[in-house]
Every structure is written in structure tokens, then in C-alpha cells.
Design an enzyme around this catalytic site. Structure first.
Site, short mmCIF file in Angstrom:
data_model
loop_
_atom_site.label_atom_id
_atom_site.label_comp_id
_atom_site.label_asym_id
_atom_site.label_seq_id
_atom_site.Cartn_x
_atom_site.Cartn_y
_atom_site.Cartn_z
N CYS A 92 -1.38 8.93 3.76
CA CYS A 92 -1.37 8.61 2.33
C CYS A 92 -2.68 9.04 1.69
O CYS A 92 -2.75 9.28 0.50
CB CYS A 92 -1.09 7.13 2.09
N GLU A 143 0.86 -1.19 0.00
CA GLU A 143 0.00 0.00 0.00
C GLU A 143 0.88 1.23 0.00
O GLU A 143 1.69 1.41 0.91
CB GLU A 143 -0.91 -0.03 1.21
#
Ligand code: FAD
Length: 1005
Positions: free
Chosen positions: A796, A762
Site C-alpha cells: 500500500c 488501513e
């Protein structure tokens, strides 16, 4: 006849008198019949809930629509499919509008404006004056309130304060000659009466630090109050949503304790009877009044935010603070009515309601206590209940009308609230004027409804036994996952616990943290330090650095433990996760405090990370129980095929520092519950939190070797783990650069490797949010700030590209800049801090380089001065405007508090810009056009798209999180598919036919 029965009779008698007068009031035979458009709108809304939702949404957006085309477009989008009988106006609008939009647009605007004018007395004090005069001439009084946009900046708060002062001055002057005569005049409260919303006097109310917010509000409120005293006027503090209740009560007491105001009795506050704790709050404030020898007014209302409180509580899994059945609210209103009247020596009660039963009960109760009509008053909302107001005045009561003033745009939220109230299924006004409910029912005792219900009498009142909506009235689903509730820092007990946790930890800073391999502590020969990014000289911990040998040993320990852990029954592994959840819960303040010190998270951000870690444990334990049962692939006679799963082997958990507990815990738990064993490598910057996590794993009873902890840098320890032939699974969250290199490294197979390595990867994003021309800017500004600057933009999912469609730029950006300037930059340990430091020197320098580039190539729209005295890696939230979509600042991941604003000519271009990066993680849209929302839903390609809300803060189970393109491999943390990444699927097929006999499938499966 019992006393209660007599009182009930008297209430009914007075109630009937009021109803008679209402019915005789020729001017208002029906509350909803004044204006054709309004009357029909109410009628259809009550008949058709779909029409109601669509129409009210349209009314809400209407004032922001600048062109006739836009008005017609929205009207079509909202109303084309509604089935309600459509009035001539709307029908013609829908057909003619396509050809000549100006005609229906003007018509609809005029009608909505006329409707707004029913409830909003003017756009300011001056224009409201004729209406106020009319109220006075009809023998009533008024209180004036100012409607406005949500306050998001200091300038807006200053402006509001000035408007309140100006209003006081204006009313005092303009009404000087207005006199009240009659029996009530002798005990008359001040004629000039202003109602204030405290949220209008503060740019940012910080739940975790009410003292600072109170100080900021006081700085504006006190001069208003002193001005009121000088003018002999009355000031009421309105009560807003539950999150502001404690703060409002504290502010009120503080205001009244100011030396200049101590002898002035003409202040008031509001008690909301729909709150379960409202009786206790009333008793406390009465005690306070007695103790301090103060007198003031209490306005008793039922409460205007009932739906909102339920929604917030359900989303946060908090206890619902309001009653869930209307008779409970009504009965509580009556109890508090009595309490106020019994304490008439310290308070002047104002009963604000349009419910004739509630009003009559107050009047009869007062009479029984020997009080006169001048000893209290009734209050109504402007435009809501004129016939009731007139009836009460005729009967000799003092009545005050609450008159909002304001412009159309901010007035819409108020208008929609009133429309909702008028059409609410359970509301009195609808019952009386819309549904013609029989009078005995309207005047019945709410307490009797409650006792009937408890005895099981059938009625349609929702149970209020359980106060958590998430668990109420749901069809049984297995397993039912409920998110952990975040800490509500509006409670002083929570704030105290957090302060204590920070203090306790301060004494524990600087300790040494060893590796843990096969259950044993290993003190390495080399060490690194973990520091506080807000105060770099403060060492959080001394961390043992793992060597190559340590990595080899850790993988070997994990491999050894795999043989028994992978065979441990699912129930036991799931049970372990639940025990760990319990440990995390018990240490939640301590863990949050570590995050404050080690990575610079603010209180609420730190708390959210701990909550998410708990959620991962509970969610994955439940998911594994589901998956662990296996799945019958198809039902065919004579054969049973079961798909089930086995663990992959040894996992390497390479975790980031930005969610130092949640992501670390989530990745580890997914691997463990599925039967893998792991070597954990926390990020260097959050090693102490990693060590604390390891201790909790051990305390929760994890067998030795199942999880091993090795500290070190990504380049050294991380790479060794990824390349190790005995590692089967790699769970990584971090930058694109590292993620893609792991992906590559893991694809290399070694001679003695057992499995192809599975990489759960990720990575970051360059996340965009589109602001459409019709967006609700009050909401959008706050959503942008949270998304771009919470945790300094180091998520993020954080927003880094703001795309403004057409002219919205001009209205949005100045407000946004002012709102950003109101953010408090400081040490995260202080509860009022909004923006802390970035994680370390490297990050600081990298972000600064981008800011310098931005200054050279774009327009720096906002970068506040840092407060003096900060030594850490602080960077002010920074906004650049006029940025090309292809510019480096608009393409490269910065991972800091830097936002670029990119203008787009239309929505299509905005979507193109949004999609035009190598990433696809999160994205957002603020729009009130159903068509545009639908378009963006289908064409904005990201892993997580958020509409009309911030784009960060994914919640386990609710928002499975993760992206694709260069943002990740398409996995969804906290989603139902995630655990599958950690296992190999297997199918076992058995022929169950013996001698031609095939048993029923259920008997063998
Ligand atoms: C002068 C004035 C000032 C006001 N100031 C404030 C203020 O400062 N803050 C504020 O919050 N409100 C304020 N209100 C708004 C007021 O709370 C609403 O107008 C009022 O709730 C409507 O109540 P009612 O007694 O007129 O009508 P009713 O129809 O008898 O009651 C409706 C109310 O019951 C409650 N309710 C509805 N359904 C349920 C249910 N299923 N379970 C439990 N409770 C339910 C809700 O509070 C709802 O508003 C004020 C009202 C007036 C008249």
C-alpha cells in the site's frame, strides 16, 4: 630494555626522521595551506561542526546546480546561518549573489573545482598524465582509479569495463618510456597499475545471490585482467563497504583461479583493518595463497567507510563490523602489518596510510624481519599527503600514489570523503597538520592506549564493548525497544538456511488446513486451494472454507474466552506476546519460505515481513506494559484520578495477503495484548501462512478461544464478521473499496449490540515521490526502483506516481529505464530474483487492463520482455511517461508494478500534483535544497513522508505507519497510539480526604 620498548624507540626514531623531512619540505609547510579557499575551509570545518556539515553538503550538491541562481540559492540556504567566520569570498557571495548571481556562482565553482583538483588527478587518464608524470619524476609510482556515478544498469557497467580497459591501454602506451632507476628498480612491480571498484562492473549486486553477481562481475572483470596480463600491468580490486567484502574476496580467488591468469602474480586486493574480522580474513587468504601456490599483493588500509558502516548497522540493528575506537583500528593495522610481512613469501604488502606511526611501524617491523624496502611498498592518496610521500621517497622507500580520475559530479562524493577524512577528529592528518599534536603523541603505540583504557585510564575513546549502536550510550528509557535485525544474506550461513527451509517446505506443500474454533480443529465441508502465484499449478495448501455457522461459533468462542482473557494480568498478556516473538524468531526461515511460495515474495521481502511480525509482538508487549500502569491525570491534594484502559470485546481481524504475517500478526497482537479476543480471517491467498500463524499462537500457550481462525472470502466470512452484533472491534487492512464498505457496515447498530463497533481501517494509496532538480540521482534511481517495484509494487506504500521537477526529467528517466531493465524477473525462490509474480489471476488481469489503458493514452517508456518459461502471474515493471496528473493511471490505485511519470514545472506544482488524489498514505522527496525540503515537509500531506530515501519499508516503532483521507482512519500501526484503538479509556476518581487529612499522592498511587 624490553624488545617491545626497543622497537618502540626505533619506530619513534624513524617517525621523527619522517617528520623532520616533512617540516623541511618548503613546498608544503602545511597540508591545509596550499590554496586559500581550501585552507580556510579546512580551518573552519575543524573549528565548527555545523559549518562543516553545511559546507560539505553544499560542496556535494554544487556540481548538479545548472544556473548561477541555483548556486546562490543553495549557498544561502546552507550557509546563511552558520556562525563560523566567513571568508571574503562567501560573504561577498551571500550579499552580491542576490543581485548578480553569476559573479559569486563562478567564483565558488572555480574554488571548489580547484579544491577537487587537489584530490582528483584528472577527468580521464589523458588529462591526469601530467600529474602522473610529476609523481614519477619525484620518484614515486601511481595507481589509477576511475570515479563514476553509481552503476545501476548493464550499459553503465559495460561502459565502466570499457573505461578500465581503455585506461590500461592508454597508460601502457603513454608511460612506455618512463623508467625507474635506483636500488628498488630490480624488484619493481608493474609500472602500470589500475585500481578497480567491483561495484562499477555490476548493475545490481544481489546480497542473497553472490554467485550470480560474481558471475556478472567476472564476465567484465576477466577480460580486463587478461588485458592487464598482456600489457604486463597490475590490477587491484579495491574494497568497498562491508556488504561487498565476502563477495570481493570470493571474486578475487575466482579470478586468480582462471586458467589464463593462474601464473600471473600482479593482482591485488585490500584488507580493511577497521573490520573486526580482518585479521581472520587475512589469515584465510594467506592460507588460500599457500594452498594454491599463488602470489599476489595485499594493500592494507584502515578503511574508508567507518561512519557508513556504523549507520547501516545501527539502522538494521546488526552487529557493527568495525572497531569503535581508533586505537583498536590502529593496533589491528599493526598486527596485520606484521602478519603480512611474516608471509612475504606469498604476499607483497602495500601499506596504505598517511599515518606516520603506522608507516614507521611497518618499516621497522620489516627491518626486524630482515626485509628490504623493495620487499613492500607504501601507498598514499593523491593530494592527501604529498609531504609524507616525498619524505618516504627520500628515505629510500617505494611509494605509490592512488590517483582517482573522473568528472566533477561523480568526483564530489570522493572529494567530500577526503574532506571528511582530513577534518576527522580522530584522523592523523588533522592531528598533525590541523591540531599540531605533539610528535610523541603522534608516534605513540596504539596498543598502549588500549591497555591504559582497559585499566580505566580516562580518555575520550568510546567503548567498543558493545557492538550494537542502538543500545550504546543511550540515556535509559523505559521500555527500550530494539528492532529485530533483518537477515543479512551476505553471510553464506544465512543463505544456506534459507535454501534448506525452501527445500524442507517443498515436501510439505499441498497439506490440508482446518479452521480453529475454541481451540478445536474444524474441517469444513468445502475447501479452497491456495496456490503459488509463480507456478499456479503448484498447490500450497487445501483450506477449509468457513460457513456462516463457523463464523457464529467462532465469535461465540471468542466471547466466552473474553471473560477470563480480558482479566488476565497485563504482564501475562505481554509475556505471551514475547513468547510468540520467540517462536517466530525460531521459525523465521521457515516462515519466510512460506511467504516465498504462497505470495511470491523474494527472500529479503519475505524475511522483512517475518521481522516486522516479531517487532509488532515485542513493541506492543512493551507498550501495553506502559499503558497498563494507568496514568495519574493531575496531581491535586485529596483526590486521585487514574486513567486506565479496558478491552473492547471481540475483535475481527481481516488481514491482507501482501504482508501476510506482519500485518496479520500486528493487528492480532494489538487486539490480544489489550485484552480482546479475536476471530482471525487471513486473506484467501495467504491462508497457509495464516494457519501457520495460528499454530504458533497455540504453541506459545494462548488459551483456547482467545484467538479463532476462520478461512473464507471477504465477501462471505469477512462480511459476516463485520456485521455480527457481538463483534466490537474490526481491524482491517486492504483496498479502499472493501475498507469503506466495512466502515459503512460497521456503523449500523443492531438491537442487541453491546458496543459501537470500532473500525481500524488501513487502505491503499496513490503514492507520489517528487524528484527535485538538485536530487542525487544515484540515490534517487535506486530509491524509485525499491519503492515502485519491490514485491511487484503490491504494497500500500508503493510508489506509483513519480513527479519530476523541471529539467530533472531528462537526466533521470533514461537512467531509471535502464536500471529497471536490469531487474531480474523470475521465480521468487531463486535468490537472485528482484521481481516475482503478482498475487493472482484477478490482480494480473486488472493490472493488465491498466497497462493497456496506459498504452492507449500515454507513452510506454519501459516494459521489459518477460523471460521465457514463466507460467505464473508475472508482469514486467512498467513505466509510462507524459502522464497528466488527472489521468486515470495517475489517480486510481493499481497495486502492481506500474509507475507513471508526471512532469511538473516547479516545486509548487509538484506538491499540488502530489496532493491531488483521494489518498494520503506515503510520499517522498529527493532534494538537496534545505528550503525545498522544509516546504515539502509542511505541505505534502500524507501519513508517512520520506525524504531522500525509499518510501516503503516502514519499521515498527521507528516509522509508525498509516494514512488518512481515503487511505485510512488515521491510525498508526507500530506507533505508540495504536493500542488505544483497541481499548476503552476509563477514569476512576477517588476522594482520599478522611477527616480533613489528605495523604501524599505517591502513597495512594
Ligand atoms: C592508497 C590508498 C588506497 C586505499 N584504498 C582503500 C580501499 O580500497 N578501501 C577502503 O575502505 N579504504 C581505502 N583507503 C582509504 C583508507 O582506508 C583511508 O584513507 C584511511 O582509512 C585513512 O587512514 P590513515 O591510516 O591514513 O589515517 P588515520 O588517521 O590513522 O586513520 C583514520 C582511519 O581510522 C579509522 N577510524 C577513525 N575513527 C575510528 C574510530 N573511532 N574507531 C575505529 N576506527 C576509526 C577509519 O578507518 C579512518 O579512516 C585507501 C587509502 C590509501 C592511502
Amino acid at each position: 630494555m624490553s624488545n617491545i620498548a626497543t622497537i618502540q624507540l626505533e619506530i619513534e626514531q624513524l617517525g621523527r626522521e619522517i617528520f623532520d623531512l616533512i617540516d623541511k619540505d618548503r613546498r608544503h609547510p602545511s597540508l591545509f595551506g596550499d590554496i586559500d579557499f581550501y585552507g580556510r575551509l579546512m580551518e573552519w570545518s575543524m573549528r565548527d561542526p555545523v559549518f562543516k556539515t553545511q559546507m560539505f553538503r553544499f560542496v556535494d550538491v554544487l556540481p548538479t546546480l545548472t544556473s548561477p541562481d541555483d548556486v546562490v540559492k543553495h549557498m544561502l540556504e546552507y550557509l546563511k546561518d552558520v556562525k563560523a567566520p566567513v571568508s571574503t569570498l562567501i560573504r561577498s557571495a551571500l550579499t552580491v549573489g542576490r543581485l548578480i548571481p553569476a559573479i559569486p556562482a563562478t567564483l565558488i565553482r572555480q574554488n571548489v573545482l580547484a579544491m577537487a583538483n587537489l584530490f582528483i588527478s584528472g577527468h580521464d587518464g589523458k588529462s591526469a598524465l601530467p600529474n602522473l608524470r610529476q609523481i614519477w619524476k619525484e620518484g614515486a609510482r601511481f595507481t589509477v582509479d576511475i570515479l563514476g556515478e553509481a552503476v545501476v544498469s548493464e550499459r553503465e557497467a559495460d561502459e565502466f569495463a570499457a573505461r578500465y580497459s581503455g585506461l590500461l591501454d592508454f597508460l601502457a602506451e603513454a608511460t612506455r618510456a618512463w623508467k625507474l632507476e635506483g636500488p628498488l628498480a630490480a624488484s619493481e612491480p608493474p609500472f602500470v597499475n589500475v585500481s578497480v571498484k567491483i561495484s562499477a562492473l555490476c548493475a545490481r549486486v544481489q546480497a542473497s545471490d553472490p554467485e550470480t553477481s560474481i558471475a556478472a562481475i567476472m564476465a567484465r572483470m576477466k577480460p580486463i585482467a587478461i588485458r592487464a596480463k598482456k600489457l604486463g600491468a597490475f590490477i587491484n580490486l579495491d574494497m568497498e563497504h562491508f556488504g561487498l567484502k565476502e563477495l570481493t574476496l570470493d571474486l578475487f580467488k575466482k579470478l586468480l583461479s582462471e586458467p589464463e591468469l593462474q601464473d600471473y602474480p600482479h593482482f591485488g586486493l585490500v584488507i580493511q583493518a577497521y573490520l573486526r574480522g580482518s585479521q581472520m580474513d587475512t589469515e584465510k587468504i594467506l592460507d588460500w595463497a599457500r594452498q594454491h601456490g599463488r602470489q599476489f599483493t595485499i594493500r592494507l588500509v584502515k578503511g574508508a567507510y567507518w561512519d557508513f558502516e556504523k549507520v547501516v548497522a545501527a539502522q538494521k540493528t546488526w552487529e557493527i563490523p568495525v572497531y569503535l575506537s581508533k586505537p583498536e583500528t590502529d593496533a589491528n593495522y599493526e598486527r596485520i602489518t606484521r602478519l603480512l610481512l611474516e608471509n612475504r613469501n606469498v604476499v607483497y604488502p602495500a601499506f596504505a596510510s598517511h599515518n606516520v606511526r603506522s608507516l614507521a611501524q611497518a618499516a621497522i617491523c620489516a627491518q626486524k624481519l630482515g626485509l628490504k624496502p623493495g620487499d613492500y611498498e607504501f601507498q598514499m592518496l593523491y593530494g592527501m599527503a604529498k609531504p609524507i610521500r616525498r619524505a618516504l621517497v627520500k628515505l629510500g622507500y617505494r611509494v605509490r600514489e592512488y590517483c582517482p580520475v573522473g568528472e566533477l559530479v561523480p568526483g564530489m562524493a570522493y572529494l567530500v570523503r577526503r574532506l571528511l577524512e582530513n577534518t576527522s577528529n580522530e584522523g592523523f592528518l588533522r592531528a598533525k597538520f590541523g591540531a599540531n599534536t605533539p610528535i610523541p603523541e603522534l608516534l605513540s603505540d596504539p596498543a598502549s592506549h588500549l591497555s591504559n583504557r582497559r585499566q580505566g585510564a580516562p580518555d575520550n575513546i568510546a567503548s567498543s564493548g558493545s557492538q550494537r549502536l542502538t543500545a550504546v550510550n543511550r540515556p535509559y528509557q523505559e521500555p527500550h525497544f530494539v528492532n529485530e535485525a533483518p537477515t543479512d544474506f551476505t553471510f553464506s550461513s544465512a543463505r544456506t538456511r534459507m535454501t534448506q527451509a525452501l527445500e524442507v517446505l517443498r515436501a510439505k506443500l499441498g497439506q490440508a488446513y482446518p479452521l480453529v474454533i475454541g481451540g478445536k480443529q474444524v474441517t469444513g465441508s468445502q475447501q479452497m486451494v491456495s496456490i503459488n502465484p509463480a507456478v499456479p499449478k503448484q498447490v500450497i495448501g487445501h483450506i477449509a472454507l468457513g460457513t456462516t455457522l463457523d463464523v457464529v461459533n467462532a465469535v461465540a468462542a471468542a466471547r466466552t474466552a473474553f471473560s477470563h482473557w480480558s482479566r488476565t494480568p497485563v504482564e501475562e498478556r505481554s509475556g505471551f506476546l514475547e513468547r510468540l516473538a520467540g517462536k517466530l524468531r525460531a521459525s523465521r526461515y521457515e516462515l519466510a519460505a512460506w511467504e516465498v511460495f504462497e505470495v511470491g515474495k523474494t527472500w529479503s521481502e519475505a524475511d522483512a515481513d517475518v521481522v516486522e511480525a516479531i517487532d509488532f509482538c515485542v513493541f506492543y508487549s512493551q507498550e501495553m506494559r506502559r499503558l497498563g500502569r494507568g496514568r495519574l491525570t493531575q496531581e491535586v491534594p485529596g483526590e486521585v484520578s487514574i486513567e486506565s484502559y479496558v478491552a473492547r470485546g471481540v475483535g475481527a481481524i481481516i488481514a491482507p495477503w501482501n504482508f501476510p504475517l506482519a500485518i496479520l500478526c500486528g493487528m492480532t497482537m494489538a487486539a490480544l495484548v489489550t485484552g480482546n479476543t479475536v476471530v482471525i480471517k487471513p486473506a484467501e491467498q495467504s491462508s497457509v501462512i495464516g494457519a501457520r500463524f495460528m499454530t504458533l499462537l497455540q504453541e506459545a500457550g494462548l488459551p483456547d478461544g482467545v484467538a479463532n481462525l476462520v478461512f473464507g472470502t471477504g465477501e462471505a466470512v469477512g462480511s459476516l464478521l463485520v456485521a455480527h452484533p457481538d463483534v466490537d472491534l474490526i481491524a482491517f487492512t486492504g483496498s479502499r473499496e472493501v475498507g469503506t464498505s466495512i466502515w459503512q457496515m460497521a456503523s449500523v447498530t443492531h438491537r442487541d449490540q453491546r458496543n459501537l463497533k470500532k473500525v481500524i481501517c488501513e487502505m491503499g494509496g496513490k503514492n507520489a515521490m517528487i524528484i527535485d532538480t538538485d536530487a542525487d540521482l544515484d540515490e534517487a534511481v535506486l530509491g524509485i526502483i525499491h519503492s515502485a517495484f519491490d514485491f511487484q509494487g503490491q504494497k500500500c506504500s508503493a510508489l506509483s506516481r513519480l513527479i519530476t521537477v523541471r529539467n530533472v526529467h531528462k537526466r533521470l528517466v533514461p537512467r531509471l529505464i535502464e536500471a529497471v531493465a536490469a531487474l531480474k524477473i523470475g521465480l521468487p525462490e531463486h535468490p537472485n530474483t528482484d521481481v516475482g509474480p503478482v498475487i493472482d489471476q484477478d490482480a494480473f488481469e486488472k493490472i493488465q487492463r491498466y497497462i493497456e489503458l496506459g498504452k492507449r493514452e500515454h507513452y510506454l517508456a519501459c516494459q521489459a520482455q518477460l523471460p521465457s518459461g514463466l507460467e505464473g502471474y508475472f508482469i514486467s515493471p512498467t513505466i509510462f511517461t507524459g502522464v497528466e496528473s488527472t489521468a486515470r493511471l495517475a489517480q486510481e490505485e493499481i497495486f502492481g508494478p506500474v509507475l507513471v511519470v508526471i512532469p511538473a514545472n516547479d516545486l509548487d506544482q509538484a506538491i499540488d500534483i502530489a496532493n491531488n488524489t483521494p489518498f494520503a498514505l506515503t510520499g517522498g522527496l529527493y532534494s538537496r535544497s534545505p528550503q525545498n525540503i522544509a516546504r515539502v515537509r509542511s505541505t505534502f500531506l500524507v501519513g508517512n513522508l520520506y525524504v531522500n530515501r525509499p518510501i516503503t519499508g516502514a519499521i515498527v516503532g521507528r516509522h509508525p505507519f498509516g494514512g488518512f483521507k481515503m487511505s485510512g482512519g488515521g491510525t498508526k500501526a507500530g506507533g505508540v497510539d495504536y493500542l488505544l484503538n483497541c481499548m476503552f479509556p476509563r477514569v476512576v476518581t477517588e476522594n482520599t480526604v478522611r477527616r480533613g487529612f489528605a495523604p501524599e499522592t505517591e502513597t495512594v498511587w
